[in-house]
Write a protein that holds these residues in place. Structure first.
Motif, PDB file in Angstrom:
ATOM      1  N   ASP A   2       0.829  -1.212   0.000  1.00  0.00           N
ATOM      2  CA  ASP A   2       0.000   0.000   0.000  1.00  0.00           C
ATOM      3  C   ASP A   2       0.866   1.266   0.000  1.00  0.00           C
ATOM      4  O   ASP A   2       1.985   1.289   0.479  1.00  0.00           O
ATOM      5  CB  ASP A   2      -1.054  -0.074   1.102  1.00  0.00           C
ATOM      6  CG  ASP A   2      -0.776   0.669   2.384  1.00  0.00           C
ATOM      7  OD1 ASP A   2       0.204   1.400   2.475  1.00  0.00           O
ATOM      8  OD2 ASP A   2      -1.589   0.527   3.303  1.00  0.00           O
ATOM      9  N   GLU A   3       0.316   2.315  -0.587  1.00  0.00           N
ATOM     10  CA  GLU A   3       1.053   3.553  -0.822  1.00  0.00           C
ATOM     11  C   GLU A   3       1.587   4.175   0.464  1.00  0.00           C
ATOM     12  O   GLU A   3       2.730   4.638   0.523  1.00  0.00           O
ATOM     13  CB  GLU A   3       0.146   4.535  -1.556  1.00  0.00           C
ATOM     14  CG  GLU A   3       0.832   5.767  -2.027  1.00  0.00           C
ATOM     15  CD  GLU A   3      -0.068   6.656  -2.861  1.00  0.00           C
ATOM     16  OE1 GLU A   3       0.204   7.864  -2.868  1.00  0.00           O
ATOM     17  OE2 GLU A   3      -1.025   6.172  -3.483  1.00  0.00           O
ATOM     18  N   VAL A   9       8.338   3.545   4.448  1.00  0.00           N
ATOM     19  CA  VAL A   9       9.593   2.817   4.256  1.00  0.00           C
ATOM     20  C   VAL A   9      10.650   3.726   3.629  1.00  0.00           C
ATOM     21  O   VAL A   9      11.812   3.716   4.044  1.00  0.00           O
ATOM     22  CB  VAL A   9       9.370   1.552   3.391  1.00  0.00           C
ATOM     23  CG1 VAL A   9      10.692   0.938   2.955  1.00  0.00           C
ATOM     24  CG2 VAL A   9       8.538   0.537   4.155  1.00  0.00           C
ATOM     25  N   ILE A  10      10.258   4.534   2.659  1.00  0.00           N
ATOM     26  CA  ILE A  10      11.197   5.462   2.030  1.00  0.00           C
ATOM     27  C   ILE A  10      11.766   6.431   3.066  1.00  0.00           C
ATOM     28  O   ILE A  10      12.977   6.638   3.142  1.00  0.00           O
ATOM     29  CB  ILE A  10      10.528   6.231   0.870  1.00  0.00           C
ATOM     30  CG1 ILE A  10      10.239   5.286  -0.289  1.00  0.00           C
ATOM     31  CG2 ILE A  10      11.399   7.398   0.410  1.00  0.00           C
ATOM     32  CD1 ILE A  10       9.348   5.882  -1.376  1.00  0.00           C
ATOM     33  N   GLN A  42       7.018   2.364  -6.843  1.00  0.00           N
ATOM     34  CA  GLN A  42       5.838   1.643  -6.363  1.00  0.00           C
ATOM     35  C   GLN A  42       4.700   2.595  -6.017  1.00  0.00           C
ATOM     36  O   GLN A  42       3.569   2.167  -5.794  1.00  0.00           O
ATOM     37  CB  GLN A  42       6.188   0.786  -5.144  1.00  0.00           C
ATOM     38  CG  GLN A  42       7.194  -0.297  -5.455  1.00  0.00           C
ATOM     39  CD  GLN A  42       6.730  -1.188  -6.592  1.00  0.00           C
ATOM     40  OE1 GLN A  42       5.649  -1.760  -6.545  1.00  0.00           O
ATOM     41  NE2 GLN A  42       7.531  -1.281  -7.627  1.00  0.00           N
ATOM     42  N   LEU A  43       4.998   3.893  -5.967  1.00  0.00           N
ATOM     43  CA  LEU A  43       3.965   4.902  -5.712  1.00  0.00           C
ATOM     44  C   LEU A  43       3.337   5.270  -7.053  1.00  0.00           C
ATOM     45  O   LEU A  43       4.037   5.709  -7.965  1.00  0.00           O
ATOM     46  CB  LEU A  43       4.572   6.142  -5.054  1.00  0.00           C
ATOM     47  CG  LEU A  43       5.251   5.902  -3.714  1.00  0.00           C
ATOM     48  CD1 LEU A  43       5.976   7.155  -3.262  1.00  0.00           C
ATOM     49  CD2 LEU A  43       4.240   5.451  -2.677  1.00  0.00           C
ATOM     50  N   LYS A  90       4.750   2.368 -11.351  1.00  0.00           N
ATOM     51  CA  LYS A  90       3.338   2.037 -11.174  1.00  0.00           C
ATOM     52  C   LYS A  90       2.508   3.213 -11.678  1.00  0.00           C
ATOM     53  O   LYS A  90       2.820   4.367 -11.403  1.00  0.00           O
ATOM     54  CB  LYS A  90       3.019   1.749  -9.716  1.00  0.00           C
ATOM     55  CG  LYS A  90       1.629   1.207  -9.511  1.00  0.00           C
ATOM     56  CD  LYS A  90       1.402   0.740  -8.101  1.00  0.00           C
ATOM     57  CE  LYS A  90       0.035   0.095  -7.982  1.00  0.00           C
ATOM     58  NZ  LYS A  90      -0.178  -0.437  -6.634  1.00  0.00           N
ATOM     59  N   LEU A  91       1.453   2.906 -12.425  1.00  0.00           N
ATOM     60  CA  LEU A  91       0.640   3.951 -13.063  1.00  0.00           C
ATOM     61  C   LEU A  91      -0.711   4.091 -12.380  1.00  0.00           C
ATOM     62  O   LEU A  91      -1.309   3.117 -11.955  1.00  0.00           O
ATOM     63  CB  LEU A  91       0.454   3.616 -14.543  1.00  0.00           C
ATOM     64  CG  LEU A  91       1.770   3.495 -15.319  1.00  0.00           C
ATOM     65  CD1 LEU A  91       1.537   2.855 -16.673  1.00  0.00           C
ATOM     66  CD2 LEU A  91       2.415   4.856 -15.459  1.00  0.00           C
ATOM     67  N   ASP A  92      -1.173   5.311 -12.297  1.00  0.00           N
ATOM     68  CA  ASP A  92      -2.474   5.641 -11.701  1.00  0.00           C
ATOM     69  C   ASP A  92      -3.402   6.065 -12.837  1.00  0.00           C
ATOM     70  O   ASP A  92      -3.267   7.152 -13.384  1.00  0.00           O
ATOM     71  CB  ASP A  92      -2.296   6.772 -10.691  1.00  0.00           C
ATOM     72  CG  ASP A  92      -3.611   7.240 -10.084  1.00  0.00           C
ATOM     73  OD1 ASP A  92      -4.676   6.665 -10.407  1.00  0.00           O
ATOM     74  OD2 ASP A  92      -3.575   8.186  -9.288  1.00  0.00           O
ATOM     75  N   TRP A  93      -4.353   5.214 -13.167  1.00  0.00           N
ATOM     76  CA  TRP A  93      -5.275   5.478 -14.275  1.00  0.00           C
ATOM     77  C   TRP A  93      -6.586   6.096 -13.800  1.00  0.00           C
ATOM     78  O   TRP A  93      -7.483   6.308 -14.607  1.00  0.00           O
ATOM     79  CB  TRP A  93      -5.580   4.192 -15.044  1.00  0.00           C
ATOM     80  CG  TRP A  93      -4.380   3.672 -15.758  1.00  0.00           C
ATOM     81  CD1 TRP A  93      -3.594   2.621 -15.377  1.00  0.00           C
ATOM     82  CD2 TRP A  93      -3.807   4.178 -16.958  1.00  0.00           C
ATOM     83  NE1 TRP A  93      -2.571   2.455 -16.272  1.00  0.00           N
ATOM     84  CE2 TRP A  93      -2.689   3.392 -17.260  1.00  0.00           C
ATOM     85  CE3 TRP A  93      -4.142   5.235 -17.815  1.00  0.00           C
ATOM     86  CZ2 TRP A  93      -1.887   3.619 -18.373  1.00  0.00           C
ATOM     87  CZ3 TRP A  93      -3.339   5.457 -18.928  1.00  0.00           C
ATOM     88  CH2 TRP A  93      -2.235   4.655 -19.191  1.00  0.00           C
ATOM     89  N   SER A  94      -6.693   6.412 -12.515  1.00  0.00           N
ATOM     90  CA  SER A  94      -7.937   6.982 -12.016  1.00  0.00           C
ATOM     91  C   SER A  94      -8.162   8.376 -12.604  1.00  0.00           C
ATOM     92  O   SER A  94      -7.213   9.063 -12.985  1.00  0.00           O
ATOM     93  CB  SER A  94      -7.950   7.046 -10.490  1.00  0.00           C
ATOM     94  OG  SER A  94      -6.965   7.941 -10.037  1.00  0.00           O
TER      95      SER A  94
END
Length: 95
Positions: A2-3, A9-10, A42-43, A90-94
């Motif tokens: 999860d984001e 973690v970063i 990953q974000l 990672k892509l956000d298509w929203s």
């Protein structure tokens, strides 16, 4: 993953690197940068879009989406990925 967890973690990793350097441990900054870059991919990030729906000759639809990390070009109607095939972002298509 999860984001929120990835962001935590970063930040934790950045602090560990700073503390390790202050304690005299030899940590290669290039390696740390690669780890942080991999985690940041990953974000989800929104792709950019280019095109107006027509090819230059006006015969068919041709629009592209552009990866926000590596700027790779892909066709909107054919290349629908969760992750960029070139760099792994990672892509956000929203909407």
């Amino acid at each position: 993953m999860d984001e929120k967890k990835v962001r935590e973690v970063i930040e934790d990793f950045k602090e560990i690197v700073l503390m390790s350097s202050a304690m005299g441990f030899d940590i290669t900054s290039g390696q740390c940068d690669l780890i942080i870059e991999a985690l940041e991919k990953q974000l989800p990030r929104k792709p950019n879009f280019e095109g107006d729906g027509y090819a230059p000759n006006g015969t068919f639809v041709y629009d592209t989406w552009i990866c926000p990390s590596c700027e790779g070009y892909y066709e909107v109607d054919y290349d629908d990925y969760v992750y960029c095939p070139q760099c792994g972002q990672k892509l956000d298509w929203s909407e």
